[in-house]
Design an enzyme around this catalytic site. Structure first.
Site, PDB file in Angstrom:
ATOM      1  N   ASP A   1     -48.677  17.281 -29.192  1.00 43.73           N
ATOM      2  CA  ASP A   1     -47.504  17.783 -28.490  1.00 43.73           C
ATOM      3  C   ASP A   1     -46.530  16.645 -28.187  1.00 43.73           C
ATOM      4  O   ASP A   1     -46.882  15.653 -27.567  1.00 43.73           O
ATOM      5  CB  ASP A   1     -47.959  18.442 -27.177  1.00 43.73           C
ATOM      6  CG  ASP A   1     -46.986  19.480 -26.665  1.00 43.73           C
ATOM      7  OD1 ASP A   1     -45.773  19.254 -26.770  1.00 43.73           O
ATOM      8  OD2 ASP A   1     -47.449  20.516 -26.156  1.00 43.73           O
TER       9      ASP A   1
ATOM     10  N   LYS B   1     -52.981  23.524 -22.879  1.00 45.76           N
ATOM     11  CA  LYS B   1     -51.940  24.524 -22.637  1.00 45.76           C
ATOM     12  C   LYS B   1     -52.372  25.879 -23.194  1.00 45.76           C
ATOM     13  O   LYS B   1     -52.837  25.969 -24.333  1.00 45.76           O
ATOM     14  CB  LYS B   1     -50.631  24.120 -23.313  1.00 45.76           C
ATOM     15  CG  LYS B   1     -49.896  22.961 -22.674  1.00 45.76           C
ATOM     16  CD  LYS B   1     -48.583  22.728 -23.404  1.00 45.76           C
ATOM     17  CE  LYS B   1     -47.796  21.578 -22.798  1.00 45.76           C
ATOM     18  NZ  LYS B   1     -46.519  21.342 -23.516  1.00 45.76           N
ATOM     19  N   ASP B   2     -52.137  26.936 -22.428  1.00 46.50           N
ATOM     20  CA  ASP B   2     -52.492  28.273 -22.903  1.00 46.50           C
ATOM     21  C   ASP B   2     -51.742  28.640 -24.176  1.00 46.50           C
ATOM     22  O   ASP B   2     -52.331  29.106 -25.158  1.00 46.50           O
ATOM     23  CB  ASP B   2     -52.275  29.322 -21.805  1.00 46.50           C
ATOM     24  CG  ASP B   2     -50.912  29.262 -21.124  1.00 46.50           C
ATOM     25  OD1 ASP B   2     -49.951  28.755 -21.727  1.00 46.50           O
ATOM     26  OD2 ASP B   2     -50.813  29.723 -19.965  1.00 46.50           O
ATOM     27  N   ARG B   3     -50.417  28.433 -24.198  1.00 42.61           N
ATOM     28  CA  ARG B   3     -49.626  28.829 -25.358  1.00 42.61           C
ATOM     29  C   ARG B   3     -50.009  28.059 -26.614  1.00 42.61           C
ATOM     30  O   ARG B   3     -49.915  28.572 -27.728  1.00 42.61           O
ATOM     31  CB  ARG B   3     -48.135  28.682 -25.073  1.00 42.61           C
ATOM     32  CG  ARG B   3     -47.656  27.294 -24.655  1.00 42.61           C
ATOM     33  CD  ARG B   3     -46.197  27.341 -24.215  1.00 42.61           C
ATOM     34  NE  ARG B   3     -45.649  26.050 -23.805  1.00 42.61           N
ATOM     35  CZ  ARG B   3     -45.711  25.562 -22.574  1.00 42.61           C
ATOM     36  NH1 ARG B   3     -46.322  26.257 -21.620  1.00 42.61           N
ATOM     37  NH2 ARG B   3     -45.166  24.385 -22.277  1.00 42.61           N
TER      38      ARG B   3
ATOM     39  N   THR C   1     -42.398  23.910 -27.243  1.00 40.87           N
ATOM     40  CA  THR C   1     -43.825  23.961 -27.555  1.00 40.87           C
ATOM     41  C   THR C   1     -44.255  25.273 -28.189  1.00 40.87           C
ATOM     42  O   THR C   1     -44.888  25.280 -29.250  1.00 40.87           O
ATOM     43  CB  THR C   1     -44.647  23.708 -26.275  1.00 40.87           C
ATOM     44  OG1 THR C   1     -44.386  22.379 -25.816  1.00 40.87           O
ATOM     45  CG2 THR C   1     -46.135  23.866 -26.542  1.00 40.87           C
TER      46      THR C   1
ATOM     47  N   ASP D   1     -45.468  19.615 -32.499  1.00 41.90           N
ATOM     48  CA  ASP D   1     -44.687  20.829 -32.265  1.00 41.90           C
ATOM     49  C   ASP D   1     -43.208  20.551 -32.029  1.00 41.90           C
ATOM     50  O   ASP D   1     -42.392  21.469 -32.020  1.00 41.90           O
ATOM     51  CB  ASP D   1     -45.267  21.619 -31.090  1.00 41.90           C
ATOM     52  CG  ASP D   1     -45.346  20.796 -29.808  1.00 41.90           C
ATOM     53  OD1 ASP D   1     -45.236  19.555 -29.878  1.00 41.90           O
ATOM     54  OD2 ASP D   1     -45.540  21.395 -28.733  1.00 41.90           O
ATOM     55  N   HIS D   2     -42.869  19.301 -31.831  1.00 45.80           N
ATOM     56  CA  HIS D   2     -41.496  18.830 -31.652  1.00 45.80           C
ATOM     57  C   HIS D   2     -41.605  17.347 -31.349  1.00 45.80           C
ATOM     58  O   HIS D   2     -42.709  16.817 -31.168  1.00 45.80           O
ATOM     59  CB  HIS D   2     -40.778  19.553 -30.506  1.00 45.80           C
ATOM     60  CG  HIS D   2     -41.538  19.536 -29.211  1.00 45.80           C
ATOM     61  ND1 HIS D   2     -41.652  18.406 -28.421  1.00 45.80           N
ATOM     62  CD2 HIS D   2     -42.247  20.500 -28.570  1.00 45.80           C
ATOM     63  CE1 HIS D   2     -42.398  18.677 -27.366  1.00 45.80           C
ATOM     64  NE2 HIS D   2     -42.775  19.948 -27.429  1.00 45.80           N
TER      65      HIS D   2
ATOM     66  N   HIS E   1     -42.804  13.741 -20.859  1.00 44.68           N
ATOM     67  CA  HIS E   1     -41.836  14.311 -19.926  1.00 44.68           C
ATOM     68  C   HIS E   1     -41.702  13.448 -18.670  1.00 44.68           C
ATOM     69  O   HIS E   1     -40.595  13.250 -18.159  1.00 44.68           O
ATOM     70  CB  HIS E   1     -42.263  15.722 -19.514  1.00 44.68           C
ATOM     71  CG  HIS E   1     -41.879  16.783 -20.490  1.00 44.68           C
ATOM     72  ND1 HIS E   1     -40.570  17.101 -20.776  1.00 44.68           N
ATOM     73  CD2 HIS E   1     -42.635  17.603 -21.267  1.00 44.68           C
ATOM     74  CE1 HIS E   1     -40.525  18.061 -21.664  1.00 44.68           C
ATOM     75  NE2 HIS E   1     -41.769  18.394 -21.982  1.00 44.68           N
TER      76      HIS E   1
ATOM     77  N   ASP F   1     -47.410  15.381 -24.290  1.00 44.14           N
ATOM     78  CA  ASP F   1     -46.163  16.012 -23.859  1.00 44.14           C
ATOM     79  C   ASP F   1     -45.931  15.814 -22.365  1.00 44.14           C
ATOM     80  O   ASP F   1     -44.826  15.456 -21.936  1.00 44.14           O
ATOM     81  CB  ASP F   1     -46.201  17.500 -24.186  1.00 44.14           C
ATOM     82  CG  ASP F   1     -44.909  18.219 -23.833  1.00 44.14           C
ATOM     83  OD1 ASP F   1     -43.889  17.964 -24.484  1.00 44.14           O
ATOM     84  OD2 ASP F   1     -44.927  19.035 -22.895  1.00 44.14           O
TER      85      ASP F   1
END
Length: 544
Positions: free
Chosen positions: A36, A159-161, A77, A351-352, A308, A304
């Protein structure tokens, strides 16, 4: 004599090429790894400090696609994970952001929330999730379909997603970490009725508390971290209870002020925990042990969270990747031992990526801006009042999109397209906005390249707004400490992509490829159908 020898030689080559026993066997396990917020340049920037068995092993023995980019906006994400595994963009798969305004329900929705299901693993709300907002199949779904549902797919991420969306609709299970007061791995009743014994045992193992029992110190002497800016600077966030964003971070002392177990997500130890859980999943689910090909989706999310909070040039991000490199080395050795080298196929991507902290860029005279939604909303209200005598023509502004109040517009006998075009035209004069395009334009015009092509690929007619905005480069809606992502600019779109293992060549490609090319490439390797919304192309040079 010479003719006889030549004939035998030719026949031996022919038989080798057409002997079924010589065909490349399919992998017993496919592992799709997403890191991530990993920028491509992290592979290069920290290369001198990586060991030989992690990233370097993948690069040395696998195939690196060096110029891989995301081909849509927004680079978030949920969208990234979905696009990797569906082989298409929001225009088809329907995951248009992490959270977005639902113009039918008239409220903000989260990509995987689903109150039709309950948490499996504790009595909290963190497991009320499903992949039902994802409108297309994934490569993991297609593999299940191709094998009449006799293989297994397991999704794993903090992360859930990032656990749910890659694993698809047909996964046997997806697991994620429920922080706060819980500190356990959970799932959803969408998949299972109760946690398997191996998950229960993992949750009882004490691993989580063990990782939280030590301060976060640098892996190596911090003075050798010359690839990063100074540790003490004005561009990084801090944990609650810290005065400065500097090493060491006293995690045991800080956890009570930072939502207890949730603090683990903001440290490299969260990645280590994820790796441990993935290994437990492989053993507990017997992945790679049947005659069918199984699939493990594995997303490392802590990169990630750290990015951040501290930004892409921080000592913290450097240390996080050096530690992730160690975890990758350990995980690859585990796969060699449990599945067998040559018996698995793996790909690693992100993912980015992420932008440098705009405040830092400003400090060194590089153009960068901060965007305020509050101020922009007031601007739009004034535009509406000036041209249409009403301030109530907009329902929502989020994700750089404007959703119009069509009922109000119709009641005033105004034309929706006229209102949208006026807001787009006026928005161009707003500081920080580079382009503004109406949904009508995206529906009637085809942009085949550039930033507007990315905007169009991210536009979903059923779900997206009525006016879509593109900010100027290095412009974010974010606090001035730390950084974020979401744009269609190279700093957000350029990510690593490495294929490794069964059926994969060794090599490098410098051609430009899109993130949507991963799914059809894996589908071709496995000799199955690509996902049903696929728009990607096979990266042929990767495959043996």
């Amino acid at each position: 004599m010479k003719k006889t020898i030549l004939l035998i030689f030719v026949l031996s080559i022919f038989m080798a090429c057409h002997n079924p026993s010589k065909k490349q066997s399919k992998p017993k396990l496919v592992v799709g790894i997403v890191v991530d917020q990993m920028r491509y340049d992290y592979l290069v920037r920290f290369a001198d400090k990586y060991g030989e068995g992690g990233f370097k092993r993948l690069l040395r023995e696998g195939f690196s696609v060096q110029n891989t980019h995301y081909n849509y906006i927004p680079t978030y994400t949920a969208v990234g994970h979905t696009s990797i595994f569906t082989g298409t963009t929001p225009i088809n798969h329907g995951i248009i952001s992490n959270n977005w305004y639902d113009k039918y329900l008239k409220k903000i929705v989260y990509c995987v929330d689903d109150n039709n299901y309950r948490t499996i693993g504790n009595d909290g709300e963190g497991g009320r999730k499903s992949p039902n907002r994802q409108l297309t199949t994934t490569i993991t779904d297609q593999l299940r379909l191709a094998q009449n549902m006799q293989n297994k797919t397991i999704g794993v991420s903090i992360k859930d997603r990032a656990a749910i969306l890659p694993a698809g609709h047909t996964a046997n299970a997806a697991y994620w970490f429920d922080g706060g007061a819980q500190g356990t791995w959970v799932s959803s009743s969408y998949y299972i009725k109760e946690l398997p014994n191996w998950v229960q045992e993992f949750n009882k193992s004490g691993k989580v508390d063990a990782y939280l029992s030590k301060p976060w110190e640098t892996l190596y002497d911090i003075n050798t971290y010359t690839e990063s800016i100074a540790d003490d600077n004005n561009f990084e966030g801090t944990f609650n209870g810290e005065e400065k964003p500097v090493f060491p971070h006293d995690i045991p002392a800080l956890r009570s002020k930072n939502n207890n177990y949730t603090i683990l997500k903001y440290t490299p130890s969260g990645n280590s925990l994820t790796k441990d859980f993935a290994e437990a999943a492989i053993i507990g689910e017997n992945l790679g042990k049947s005659k069918f090909t199984d699939f493990l989706t594995l997303s490392f999310s802590c990169t990630d969270y750290v990015g951040h909070q501290y930004g892409v040039a921080s000592k913290e991000i450097e240390d996080t990747y050096l530690r992730l490199d160690k975890d990758l080395e350990s995980f690859l050795q585990f796969l060699d031992q449990k599945i067998g080298k040559g018996n698995y196929t793996l790909f690693l991507t992100a993912d980015h990526a992420a932008v440098q902290v705009p405040a830092y860029l400003q400090s060194i005279k590089i153009p960068a801006k901060y965007f305020s939604y509050v101020k922009y909303e007031q601007f739009i209200k004034e535009v509406c009042k000036k041209y249409f005598k009403s301030e109530d023509l907009v329902e929502n502004i989020s994700n750089f999109q404007i959703f119009l109040n069509k009922e109000k517009i119709e009641s005033l006998k105004l034309d929706v397209n006229t209102v949208a075009q006026r807001l787009a035209d006026e928005s161009i004069s707003y500081k920080g906005i580079y382009k503004a395009v109406t949904a009508r334009t995206l529906q009637t015009t085809s942009f085949d390249k550039g930033i507007l092509n990315s905007l169009q690929n991210g536009y979903n007619q059923k779900l997206s707004g009525d006016v879509l905005l593109v900010p100027t480069p290095a412009t974010v809606s974010y606090p001035k400490k730390g950084t974020t992502h979401g744009s269609g600019y190279s700093y957000d779109t350029h990510v690593p992509l490495i294929f490794y293992g069964n059926g994969i060549k060794q090599g490098v490609s410098k051609k430009e490829h899109e993130i949507t090319d991963i799914a059809p490439t894996i589908a071709t390797l496995l000799q199955i159908e690509a996902p049903n919304g696929n728009t990607g192309k096979v990266i042929t040079e990767v495959l043996k």
